[in-house]
Design a protein around this motif. Sequence first.
Motif, short mmCIF file in Angstrom:
data_model
loop_
_atom_site.label_atom_id
_atom_site.label_comp_id
_atom_site.label_asym_id
_atom_site.label_seq_id
_atom_site.Cartn_x
_atom_site.Cartn_y
_atom_site.Cartn_z
N PHE A 115 0.82 -1.20 0.00
CA PHE A 115 0.00 0.00 0.00
C PHE A 115 0.86 1.25 0.00
CE2 PHE A 115 -2.41 -3.47 1.70
CZ PHE A 115 -3.65 -3.33 1.08
N ASP A 116 0.32 2.29 -0.63
CA ASP A 116 1.00 3.58 -0.65
C ASP A 116 0.72 4.37 0.62
OD1 ASP A 116 1.96 3.46 -3.53
OD2 ASP A 116 -0.21 3.17 -3.77
N VAL A 117 -0.48 4.17 1.17
CA VAL A 117 -0.88 4.87 2.39
C VAL A 117 -1.55 3.88 3.33
CG1 VAL A 117 -2.39 6.63 3.38
CG2 VAL A 117 -1.16 7.10 1.26
N ILE A 118 -1.14 3.89 4.58
CA ILE A 118 -1.82 3.13 5.63
C ILE A 118 -2.26 4.10 6.71
CG2 ILE A 118 -1.59 1.37 7.42
CD1 ILE A 118 0.42 -0.07 5.68
N VAL A 119 -3.54 4.02 7.06
CA VAL A 119 -4.09 4.85 8.13
C VAL A 119 -4.27 3.96 9.35
CG1 VAL A 119 -6.02 6.29 8.86
CG2 VAL A 119 -5.28 6.32 6.46
N ASP A 120 -3.61 4.32 10.45
CA ASP A 120 -3.63 3.46 11.63
C ASP A 120 -4.09 4.21 12.88
OD1 ASP A 120 -3.26 1.51 13.54
OD2 ASP A 120 -1.11 1.93 13.76
N PRO A 121 -5.38 4.09 13.21
CA PRO A 121 -5.86 4.63 14.48
C PRO A 121 -5.81 3.60 15.61
CG PRO A 121 -7.72 4.07 13.07
CD PRO A 121 -6.48 3.62 12.36
N VAL A 122 -5.21 2.43 15.36
CA VAL A 122 -5.20 1.33 16.33
C VAL A 122 -3.93 1.34 17.17
CG1 VAL A 122 -5.28 -1.17 16.63
CG2 VAL A 122 -6.71 -0.07 14.89
N GLY A 123 -2.77 1.39 16.51
CA GLY A 123 -1.51 1.43 17.24
C GLY A 123 -1.06 0.07 17.74
N GLY A 124 -0.12 0.08 18.67
CA GLY A 124 0.42 -1.15 19.23
C GLY A 124 1.20 -1.95 18.20
N GLU A 125 1.22 -3.25 18.39
CA GLU A 125 1.99 -4.13 17.53
C GLU A 125 1.51 -4.10 16.08
OE1 GLU A 125 4.82 -6.61 16.12
OE2 GLU A 125 4.75 -5.60 18.07
N LEU A 126 0.22 -3.81 15.87
CA LEU A 126 -0.29 -3.71 14.50
C LEU A 126 0.44 -2.62 13.72
CD1 LEU A 126 -2.34 -4.63 12.38
CD2 LEU A 126 -3.97 -2.98 13.35
N ARG A 127 0.84 -1.57 14.41
CA ARG A 127 1.58 -0.49 13.74
C ARG A 127 2.93 -1.00 13.23
NH1 ARG A 127 0.75 4.91 16.70
NH2 ARG A 127 -1.29 4.49 15.75
N THR A 128 3.60 -1.80 14.02
CA THR A 128 4.88 -2.35 13.58
C THR A 128 4.69 -3.29 12.39
OG1 THR A 128 5.96 -2.16 15.74
CG2 THR A 128 6.79 -3.86 14.25
N ARG A 129 3.69 -4.15 12.46
CA ARG A 129 3.46 -5.09 11.35
C ARG A 129 3.05 -4.36 10.08
NH1 ARG A 129 -0.87 -8.30 12.60
NH2 ARG A 129 -1.25 -7.55 14.71
N SER A 130 2.47 -3.18 10.24
CA SER A 130 2.05 -2.40 9.07
C SER A 130 3.23 -1.96 8.21
CB SER A 130 1.27 -1.17 9.52
OG SER A 130 0.08 -1.54 10.18
N LEU A 131 4.39 -1.80 8.81
CA LEU A 131 5.55 -1.35 8.05
C LEU A 131 5.88 -2.32 6.92
CD1 LEU A 131 7.91 -0.05 10.88
CD2 LEU A 131 6.15 1.19 9.59
N ASP A 132 5.57 -3.62 7.13
CA ASP A 132 5.83 -4.63 6.10
C ASP A 132 4.83 -4.55 4.96
OD1 ASP A 132 8.02 -5.76 7.42
OD2 ASP A 132 6.71 -7.00 8.67
N LEU A 133 3.77 -3.76 5.12
CA LEU A 133 2.74 -3.65 4.09
C LEU A 133 2.87 -2.38 3.26
CD1 LEU A 133 -0.22 -4.95 6.24
CD2 LEU A 133 0.55 -5.98 4.10
N LEU A 134 3.87 -1.57 3.55
CA LEU A 134 4.07 -0.34 2.80
C LEU A 134 4.95 -0.58 1.57
CD1 LEU A 134 4.63 2.24 5.67
CD2 LEU A 134 2.75 2.27 4.01
N ALA A 135 4.50 -0.05 0.44
CA ALA A 135 5.34 -0.06 -0.76
C ALA A 135 6.48 0.94 -0.57
CB ALA A 135 4.50 0.33 -1.97
#
Length: 329
Positions: free
Chosen positions: A211-231
């Motif tokens: 993804f080009d943009v990730i919007v994260d209002p959740v935080g925590g460990e999900l935020r770290t795992r999101s880094l692997d989903l960024l182009a």
Amino acid sequence: MKAVQATRFGDPAALAVVDLPDPVPGPGQIAIDVTHAAVGLIDLFGREGLFRDRPGMPRPPYVPGLEVAGTVRALGDGVTSFAAGERVVSMSATGTGGYASVYIAQAPLVVSTEGYDLDPALAVSVVPNAAMAHVALTRIAHLAEGERVLVHGALGGFAAAFPGIAKRLGAARVVGSVRPGKLSAAATTKLPYDRIVDSTGLPDTLGDERFDVIVDPVGGELRTRSLDLLAPGGRLVAAGNASGDWDHRLDSNRLWLGGISVSGFSAGAYLPTHPEAIRPALDAALAAVAAGLGDTELDVLPFSAAATAHERMHSRALNGRIVLTPDPQ
């Protein structure tokens, strides 16, 4: 006027309906007869005292609430673009005051809903958040036409505003993620997601999709795992902490190694120094909601049930928004 007051920091029982003097608008202000006030997670954080040590944050007794719908009651000096009785939606400049039968708004934070066939409960639930989504996507994430967006906590009050705004800004694909308990509700949502997935399986659930943009209002460990989903060149917008994990940290080395960026967005921090962003955002939000791109589940409760509303918010036992309305006199 009737108002719900946070009488102390603490549990939802701290909320009480009280009688307060009717406020009068000053220069540049509008008094609104409130029909609906939205309940947000930030209201819970404030009541719990999580920000008690931050300068400028409210201290008991105070009235929570930062989004209201209603009709114009009176205009302060210098306000000429609204009329008494006009239907409006407003955001708060201070994050407080909304849980009241009369609310004083700053005129630039008010948008008229006249001419739109909008349920005021839906309008207050979605228009302010959609305006903030517009600011976050255009000025923080710099979303370009054809880009791909992932939104965590996809059915939450703030997150639910993002897919409609992203689509109107030209996003090619908008994916949402939710906790497993929300998947059944996600299957029937009217929000314009292309797909909603289980957040606990990320990043594997999405295979090679990035993804080009990730919007994260959740935080925590999900935020770290999101880094692997960024182009490469992707941008993550940290827009909340619904997880309640206030100790979570990101490894900054992953940012330069992946060619990605992480930016924070808080309306309370951003808008006071960027007031020029407010009007176009409100106009874009109203157009998106009127086009049916913000339809979300609503539950309307009276002021006297404010404690119940906060309890439900805390338990995450909802798939949309809770709105408070003054008790019948």
